[in-house]
Design an enzyme around this catalytic site. Structure first.
Site, PDB file in Angstrom:
ATOM      1  N   LYS A 263       2.274  -3.410   7.370  1.00 29.87           N
ATOM      2  CA  LYS A 263       2.468  -3.620   5.923  1.00 29.87           C
ATOM      3  C   LYS A 263       3.919  -3.296   5.533  1.00 29.87           C
ATOM      4  CE  LYS A 263      -0.187  -4.552   3.143  1.00 29.87           C
ATOM      5  NZ  LYS A 263      -0.631  -5.878   2.618  1.00 29.87           N
TER       6      LYS A 263
ATOM      7  N   THR B 293       0.828  -1.207   0.000  1.00 31.87           N
ATOM      8  CA  THR B 293       0.000   0.000   0.000  1.00 31.87           C
ATOM      9  C   THR B 293       0.864   1.259   0.000  1.00 31.87           C
ATOM     10  OG1 THR B 293      -1.411   1.320   1.471  1.00 31.87           O
ATOM     11  CG2 THR B 293      -0.161  -0.413   2.518  1.00 31.87           C
ATOM     12  N   ASP B 294       0.323   2.345  -0.526  1.00 29.40           N
ATOM     13  CA  ASP B 294       1.043   3.628  -0.469  1.00 29.40           C
ATOM     14  C   ASP B 294       1.191   4.123   0.977  1.00 29.40           C
ATOM     15  OD1 ASP B 294      -1.615   4.363   0.020  1.00 29.40           O
ATOM     16  OD2 ASP B 294      -1.692   5.917  -1.534  1.00 29.40           O
ATOM     17  N   GLU B 295       0.396   3.537   1.900  1.00 27.43           N
ATOM     18  CA  GLU B 295       0.433   4.025   3.283  1.00 27.43           C
ATOM     19  C   GLU B 295       1.770   3.750   3.957  1.00 27.43           C
ATOM     20  OE1 GLU B 295      -3.192   3.514   5.507  1.00 27.43           O
ATOM     21  OE2 GLU B 295      -4.368   3.345   3.677  1.00 27.43           O
TER      22      GLU B 295
ATOM     23  N   TYR C  93      -1.513  -0.317  11.186  1.00 29.45           N
ATOM     24  CA  TYR C  93      -1.758  -1.017   9.911  1.00 29.45           C
ATOM     25  C   TYR C  93      -0.585  -0.816   8.951  1.00 29.45           C
ATOM     26  CZ  TYR C  93      -3.302  -1.430   5.037  1.00 29.45           C
ATOM     27  OH  TYR C  93      -3.361  -1.711   3.690  1.00 29.45           O
TER      28      TYR C  93
HETATM   29  P1  NAD Z   1     -10.058  -6.964   2.893  1.00 32.54           P
HETATM   30  O1  NAD Z   1      -9.978  -6.679   4.347  1.00 32.54           O
HETATM   31  O2  NAD Z   1     -11.318  -6.682   2.145  1.00 32.54           O
HETATM   32  O3  NAD Z   1      -9.699  -8.509   2.627  1.00 32.54           O
HETATM   33  C1  NAD Z   1      -8.691  -9.179   3.316  1.00 32.54           C
HETATM   34  C2  NAD Z   1      -8.884 -10.687   3.094  1.00 32.54           C
HETATM   35  O4  NAD Z   1      -7.828 -11.374   3.749  1.00 32.54           O
HETATM   36  C3  NAD Z   1     -10.192 -11.227   3.665  1.00 32.54           C
HETATM   37  O5  NAD Z   1     -10.805 -12.111   2.742  1.00 32.54           O
HETATM   38  C4  NAD Z   1      -9.741 -11.976   4.913  1.00 32.54           C
HETATM   39  O6  NAD Z   1     -10.606 -13.080   5.257  1.00 32.54           O
HETATM   40  C5  NAD Z   1      -8.363 -12.449   4.498  1.00 32.54           C
HETATM   41  N1  NAD Z   1      -7.488 -12.705   5.650  1.00 32.54           N
HETATM   42  C6  NAD Z   1      -7.288 -11.903   6.734  1.00 32.54           C
HETATM   43  N2  NAD Z   1      -6.429 -12.490   7.583  1.00 32.54           N
HETATM   44  C7  NAD Z   1      -6.064 -13.677   7.015  1.00 32.54           C
HETATM   45  C8  NAD Z   1      -5.191 -14.727   7.408  1.00 32.54           C
HETATM   46  N3  NAD Z   1      -4.517 -14.678   8.579  1.00 32.54           N
HETATM   47  N4  NAD Z   1      -5.043 -15.785   6.587  1.00 32.54           N
HETATM   48  C9  NAD Z   1      -5.737 -15.859   5.408  1.00 32.54           C
HETATM   49  N5  NAD Z   1      -6.585 -14.905   4.997  1.00 32.54           N
HETATM   50  C10 NAD Z   1      -6.748 -13.826   5.792  1.00 32.54           C
HETATM   51  O7  NAD Z   1      -8.832  -6.182   2.244  1.00 32.54           O
HETATM   52  P2  NAD Z   1      -8.670  -5.479   0.805  1.00 32.54           P
HETATM   53  O8  NAD Z   1      -9.136  -4.094   0.897  1.00 32.54           O
HETATM   54  O9  NAD Z   1      -9.214  -6.392  -0.227  1.00 32.54           O
HETATM   55  O10 NAD Z   1      -7.083  -5.440   0.706  1.00 32.54           O
HETATM   56  C11 NAD Z   1      -6.348  -6.534   0.144  1.00 32.54           C
HETATM   57  C12 NAD Z   1      -4.863  -6.234   0.189  1.00 32.54           C
HETATM   58  O11 NAD Z   1      -4.597  -5.037  -0.550  1.00 32.54           O
HETATM   59  C13 NAD Z   1      -4.304  -5.977   1.593  1.00 32.54           C
HETATM   60  O12 NAD Z   1      -3.032  -6.587   1.675  1.00 32.54           O
HETATM   61  C14 NAD Z   1      -4.196  -4.456   1.686  1.00 32.54           C
HETATM   62  O13 NAD Z   1      -3.166  -4.091   2.566  1.00 32.54           O
HETATM   63  C15 NAD Z   1      -3.882  -4.110   0.252  1.00 32.54           C
HETATM   64  N6  NAD Z   1      -4.311  -2.745  -0.186  1.00 32.54           N
HETATM   65  C16 NAD Z   1      -5.605  -2.370  -0.014  1.00 32.54           C
HETATM   66  C17 NAD Z   1      -6.009  -1.108  -0.472  1.00 32.54           C
HETATM   67  C18 NAD Z   1      -7.440  -0.641  -0.339  1.00 32.54           C
HETATM   68  O14 NAD Z   1      -7.736   0.519  -0.658  1.00 32.54           O
HETATM   69  N7  NAD Z   1      -8.373  -1.476   0.105  1.00 32.54           N
HETATM   70  C19 NAD Z   1      -5.075  -0.255  -1.094  1.00 32.54           C
HETATM   71  C20 NAD Z   1      -3.755  -0.704  -1.254  1.00 32.54           C
HETATM   72  C21 NAD Z   1      -3.398  -1.967  -0.803  1.00 32.54           C
HETATM   73  P1  TYD Z   2     -10.440   4.405   4.818  1.00 36.32           P
HETATM   74  O1  TYD Z   2     -11.447   3.971   3.804  1.00 36.32           O
HETATM   75  O2  TYD Z   2     -10.517   3.816   6.194  1.00 36.32           O
HETATM   76  O3  TYD Z   2      -9.001   4.181   4.148  1.00 36.32           O
HETATM   77  P2  TYD Z   2      -7.507   4.661   4.669  1.00 36.32           P
HETATM   78  O4  TYD Z   2      -7.593   5.111   6.056  1.00 36.32           O
HETATM   79  O5  TYD Z   2      -6.731   3.382   4.545  1.00 36.32           O
HETATM   80  O6  TYD Z   2      -7.078   5.715   3.692  1.00 36.32           O
HETATM   81  O7  TYD Z   2     -10.516   5.983   4.956  1.00 36.32           O
HETATM   82  C1  TYD Z   2     -10.322   6.843   3.846  1.00 36.32           C
HETATM   83  C2  TYD Z   2     -10.335   8.278   4.361  1.00 36.32           C
HETATM   84  O8  TYD Z   2     -11.661   8.570   4.849  1.00 36.32           O
HETATM   85  C3  TYD Z   2      -9.412   8.500   5.546  1.00 36.32           C
HETATM   86  O9  TYD Z   2      -8.871   9.819   5.455  1.00 36.32           O
HETATM   87  C4  TYD Z   2     -10.321   8.407   6.766  1.00 36.32           C
HETATM   88  C5  TYD Z   2     -11.643   8.940   6.237  1.00 36.32           C
HETATM   89  N1  TYD Z   2     -12.856   8.347   6.852  1.00 36.32           N
HETATM   90  C6  TYD Z   2     -13.855   9.194   7.348  1.00 36.32           C
HETATM   91  O10 TYD Z   2     -13.752  10.444   7.305  1.00 36.32           O
HETATM   92  N2  TYD Z   2     -14.969   8.628   7.895  1.00 36.32           N
HETATM   93  C7  TYD Z   2     -15.137   7.268   7.981  1.00 36.32           C
HETATM   94  O11 TYD Z   2     -16.165   6.802   8.524  1.00 36.32           O
HETATM   95  C8  TYD Z   2     -14.102   6.432   7.452  1.00 36.32           C
HETATM   96  C9  TYD Z   2     -14.230   4.929   7.526  1.00 36.32           C
HETATM   97  C10 TYD Z   2     -12.984   7.013   6.897  1.00 36.32           C
END
Ligand code: NAD
Ligand code: TYD
Length: 338
Positions: free
Chosen positions: A156, A126-128, A152
């Site tokens: 990562k 992630t960019d985070e 988090y």
């Molecule tokens: P999500 O929380 O929707 O899904 C995570 C999945 O991992 C779930 O299906 C969960 O059951 C599974 N999981 C959790 N712990 C586990 C374990 N111990 N063993 C096996 N499976 C397990 O997450 P997402 O938003 O789909 O993100 C997926 C990946 O992409 C993550 O690694 C996250 O850090 C990365 N990512 C997400 C975003 C975003 O905006 N959502 C952006 C950049 C990177």
């Molecule tokens: P989020 O979807 O939790 O992603 P991330 O924190 O990984 O970027 O949040 C996106 C942005 O929205 C973040 O700046 C936090 C804000 N946010 C709110 O203002 N209200 C909310 O209820 C949530 C879940 C997030």
């Protein structure tokens, strides 16, 4: 035919990736390894569960024996690790499981991938991990220092370091991708966009943290999936690729756009206490993946958000079931004090 082990394939991005691979390629079989935590939902993959190129295994990536069994039962050629605890707010309440899954789980997968001699290991990061930017700072390149600021993002970043170490020390052909915030179908409704859409449709308040001026760089999940597949197939071993769509927006702008799209009043917005340590701004410079691998995002934010709002309107039963489940306990705990 090659086998891709996809971990976390029952979550938001993982399930979109599984569907993407099965629909757009003919040469891969997918084994989906997922623990089915609160965020994992096999309903996300109902349409592909009978596909003969698809198999599901319920297992924990941090359980070395279970992961070893999966590698013994399937001739894994490539690994894409999505499995993670992914929600910043939860990591503030309970960081331990983030370290277990995101750090220890990654090490277990790396050990097994190395023992199996896989062709490629891709770590979905992630960019985070880069930390937060000021308003005038340049977008993150892959050379930006790793400076995570939430439990988090720290977990990562720990995983990224382990991937780098195993690639460097043992020559594992690994690639790390670092993407900006995703949105699209099947996103768990505790993240900003699906939470705001579903709350607005239910006539509930929309909790905006702090002044609502934090900036995120949004990318449609399909564009993230196409970038991952491209990096898996053509990325250089040992390389890091940033992925983003140059779509920076303040949270409050996103929320207002959603309210307009669902035709609900701005009076539903409620400014609530800020998230502790809340990163101010993320922005991704994706020049490397564009230039080296020829990847381009296909979806503009305005179109993607309209399509995503339609998806949540048409799949109300999906998110109502999710929101009525385990999520409710968490939601009540989070907002008790706000
Ligand atoms: P999500 O929380 O929707 O899904 C995570 C999945 O991992 C779930 O299906 C969960 O059951 C599974 N999981 C959790 N712990 C586990 C374990 N111990 N063993 C096996 N499976 C397990 O997450 P997402 O938003 O789909 O993100 C997926 C990946 O992409 C993550 O690694 C996250 O850090 C990365 N990512 C997400 C975003 C975003 O905006 N959502 C952006 C950049 C990177
Ligand atoms: P989020 O979807 O939790 O992603 P991330 O924190 O990984 O970027 O949040 C996106 C942005 O929205 C973040 O700046 C936090 C804000 N946010 C709110 O203002 N209200 C909310 O209820 C949530 C879940 C997030």
């Amino acid at each position: 035919m090659k086998t891709i082990l996809v971990t976390g394939g029952a979550g938001f991005i993982g399930s979109n990736f599984v569907r993407h691979v099965l629909a757009r390629t003919a040469q891969y079989r997918v084994v989906n390894l997922d623990l089915l935590t609160y965020a994992g939902n096999l309903e996300n993959l109902k349409d592909v569960e009978r596909d003969e190129r698809y198999a599901f295994v319920k297992a924990d990536i941090a359980d070395a024996r279970a992961v070893e069994r999966v590698f013994a039962e399937h001739a894994v050629d490539l690994v894409v690790n999505f499995a993670a605890e992914s929600h910043v707010d939860r990591s503030i309440v309970d960081p331990e499981v983030f370290v277990r899954t995101n750090v220890l789980g990654t090490q277990v997968l790396l050990d097994r991938a190395r023992a199996a001699g896989v062709e490629r290991y891709l770590q979905v990061s992630t960019d985070e991990v880069y930390g937060s930017l000021g308003p005038q700072d340049k977008a993150f390149t892959e050379e930006h220092p790793i400076r995570p600021s939430s439990p988090y993002s720290a977990s990562k970043a720990g995983a990224d370091h382990l991937v780098h170490a195993v690639a460097h020390t043992f020559g594992l052909p690994a690639v790390i991708t670092r993407c900006s915030n995703n949105y699209g179908p099947y996103q768990f409704p505790e993240k900003l966009i699906p939470l705001m859409i579903s709350n607005a449709l239910e006539g509930k308040e929309l909790p905006v943290y702090g002044d609502g001026k934090n900036v995120r760089d949004w990318l449609h999940v399909d564009d993230h999936c196409s970038a991952i597949l491209r990096a898996l197939e053509a990325g250089k071993a040992g390389a890091v690729y940033n992925i983003g769509g140059a779509s920076e927006m303040e949270n409050i702008e996103v929320v207002r756009l959603i309210l307009r799209a669902v035709n609900r009043p701005e009076s539903l917005i409620r400014f609530v206490k800020d998230r502790p340590g809340h990163d101010r701004r993320y922005a991704i410079d994706a020049a490397r993946i564009r230039q080296e691998l020829g990847w381009e995002p296909a979806c503009r934010f305005q179109d993607g958000i309209a399509e995503t709002v339609r998806w949540y309107l048409e799949h109300r039963d999906w998110w109502e079931r999710v929101k009525a489940g385990e999520y409710r306990k968490y939601y009540e705990m989070m907002y008790a004090g706000r």
